[in-house]
Design a protein around this motif. Structure first.
Motif, PDB file in Angstrom:
ATOM      1  N   HIS A 151      42.428  48.309  38.924  1.00 23.51           N
ATOM      2  CA  HIS A 151      42.149  49.392  37.669  1.00 23.51           C
ATOM      3  C   HIS A 151      42.592  50.019  36.521  1.00 23.51           C
ATOM      4  O   HIS A 151      42.216  50.709  36.048  1.00 23.51           O
ATOM      5  N   LEU A 223      29.570  41.767  47.009  1.00 20.21           N
ATOM      6  CA  LEU A 223      31.299  41.963  46.445  1.00 20.21           C
ATOM      7  C   LEU A 223      31.824  41.282  46.031  1.00 20.21           C
ATOM      8  O   LEU A 223      33.181  41.070  46.082  1.00 20.21           O
ATOM      9  N   ARG A 226      33.507  40.781  39.987  1.00 29.36           N
ATOM     10  CA  ARG A 226      34.840  42.023  39.568  1.00 29.36           C
ATOM     11  C   ARG A 226      33.879  42.505  38.724  1.00 29.36           C
ATOM     12  O   ARG A 226      33.298  42.062  37.657  1.00 29.36           O
ATOM     13  N   GLN A 253      36.008  52.715  35.422  1.00 25.62           N
ATOM     14  CA  GLN A 253      36.462  54.005  36.783  1.00 25.62           C
ATOM     15  C   GLN A 253      37.306  53.402  37.848  1.00 25.62           C
ATOM     16  O   GLN A 253      37.802  52.525  37.618  1.00 25.62           O
ATOM     17  N   PRO A 254      37.907  54.310  38.566  1.00 26.59           N
ATOM     18  CA  PRO A 254      38.933  53.638  39.020  1.00 26.59           C
ATOM     19  C   PRO A 254      38.410  52.537  40.281  1.00 26.59           C
ATOM     20  O   PRO A 254      37.251  53.095  40.691  1.00 26.59           O
ATOM     21  N   ARG A 255      39.096  52.515  41.167  1.00 26.89           N
ATOM     22  CA  ARG A 255      39.194  51.599  41.769  1.00 26.89           C
ATOM     23  C   ARG A 255      38.955  52.614  43.395  1.00 26.89           C
ATOM     24  O   ARG A 255      39.234  53.220  43.633  1.00 26.89           O
ATOM     25  N   ARG A 256      37.457  51.556  44.029  1.00 22.02           N
ATOM     26  CA  ARG A 256      37.557  52.466  45.443  1.00 22.02           C
ATOM     27  C   ARG A 256      38.163  52.089  45.879  1.00 22.02           C
ATOM     28  O   ARG A 256      38.250  50.986  46.011  1.00 22.02           O
ATOM     29  N   GLU A 257      38.192  53.453  47.108  1.00 17.87           N
ATOM     30  CA  GLU A 257      39.694  52.548  47.876  1.00 17.87           C
ATOM     31  C   GLU A 257      38.999  52.377  49.241  1.00 17.87           C
ATOM     32  O   GLU A 257      37.751  52.268  49.485  1.00 17.87           O
ATOM     33  N   ARG A 259      38.964  49.191  48.428  1.00 20.73           N
ATOM     34  CA  ARG A 259      38.132  47.709  47.270  1.00 20.73           C
ATOM     35  C   ARG A 259      38.991  46.841  47.402  1.00 20.73           C
ATOM     36  O   ARG A 259      40.060  46.732  46.575  1.00 20.73           O
ATOM     37  N   ARG A 260      38.477  45.270  47.526  1.00 21.15           N
ATOM     38  CA  ARG A 260      39.448  44.824  47.698  1.00 21.15           C
ATOM     39  C   ARG A 260      38.880  43.241  46.360  1.00 21.15           C
ATOM     40  O   ARG A 260      37.532  42.934  46.849  1.00 21.15           O
ATOM     41  N   TYR A 261      39.299  42.220  46.237  1.00 22.84           N
ATOM     42  CA  TYR A 261      37.825  41.211  44.863  1.00 22.84           C
ATOM     43  C   TYR A 261      38.562  40.469  45.471  1.00 22.84           C
ATOM     44  O   TYR A 261      40.078  40.052  45.556  1.00 22.84           O
TER      45      TYR A 261
END
Length: 267
Positions: A151, A223, A226, A253-257, A259-261
């Motif tokens: 992000h 999920l 992206r 927005q920052p990446r959520r703790e 979170r993987r894509y």
């Protein structure tokens, strides 16, 4: 808060000169004219291979007891509210991307048969998110994923600004709700993206998307998608030519703790 589109005739004409609405010149009269296109006009624009047709959504139509998706699958009838921005843009997406729309309908009907009409599967949520806000991304420079995964929007949209011009990354907007939201000047748009590592023609990503949805390989969970702040793409927002936009825009927005894509699909 539910978005309410501006009334026809009150819209700032500048929004039609900027993506995403500028990317639909064939249908410009439908969105820019004073009068709404009728159902007959929508049907007259269908490709010869399109079995489905647009039908006015009336109480009589809805009395058939069918789910919206079942009606399309069984009869080919796409219930369409007249004089309605959301449904007009949905029709335009059907006309441009009928194979993807048909693939989504196939998978939705499969899950409706399994889940019923009241409950929804994770896949159905994913498909609905994509239908409303989906973006198909063709990526030719895998290194851009590092910034996207983190992000690091300043890097993706400012330091790598040239990538959006030189073809290293390109998009096809699919979600009709994004088109509706674009009617409001300056509105910050965020899409939900499927990413394809492309080595050939841009259209190959669209084809791969349709095939992946039809086979049930794609959109099995929300999920899988992206976030992509579309307002950062050059030309998509009137202020993104300034570096300051890419340091403070609310859509970044920052990446959520944790979170993987998923990795992009090679095509």
């Amino acid at each position: 808060m539910r978005y309410v589109a501006p009334a026809r005739g009150t819209i700032d004409p500048e929004v039609f000169l900027r993506p995403p609405l500028s990317a639909w010149p064939a249908h410009a009269p439908w969105v820019r004219a004073d009068a709404w296109p009728g159902i007959d006009a929508l049907n007259a624009a269908r490709p010869a291979t399109m079995r489905e047709r647009f039908v006015a959504q009336t109480p009589a139509l809805l009395d058939d007891g069918l789910h919206y998706e079942q009606r399309i699958a069984e009869r080919g009838d796409i219930a369409t509210r007249e004089s309605n921005w959301h449904d007009l843009f949905n029709a335009m997406v059907w006309l441009r991307y009928p194979d993807i729309k048909r693939a989504l309908n196939l998978q939705q009907v499969i899950d409706i048969a399994r889940m019923g009409t009241k409950d929804r599967s994770r896949a159905q949520y994913a498909m609905t998110h994509f239908d409303e806000a989906g973006v198909i991304v063709a990526l030719r420079d895998h290194r851009l994923l590092e910034a996207w995964d983190a992000h690091d929007w300043h890097a993706l949209f400012w330091r790598e600004r040239d990538a959006w011009h030189d073809g290293r990354i390109s998009i096809d907007l699919f979600g009709h709700a994004l088109m509706e939201h674009a009617l409001t000047p300056g509105k910050l748009l965020v899409g939900k993206a499927l990413v394809f590592l492309a080595r050939g023609l841009r259209d190959s990503a669209v084809t791969a998307c349709a095939e992946g949805v039809r086979s049930g390989r794609l959109l099995r969970d929300p999920l899988d998608l992206r976030p992509l702040p579309l307002s950062g793409i050059p030309g998509w927002h009137p202020e993104n030519g300034q570096e300051s936009f890419h340091r403070q825009a609310a859509c970044y927005q920052p990446r959520r703790e944790g979170r993987r894509y998923p990795a992009p699909l090679s095509i």
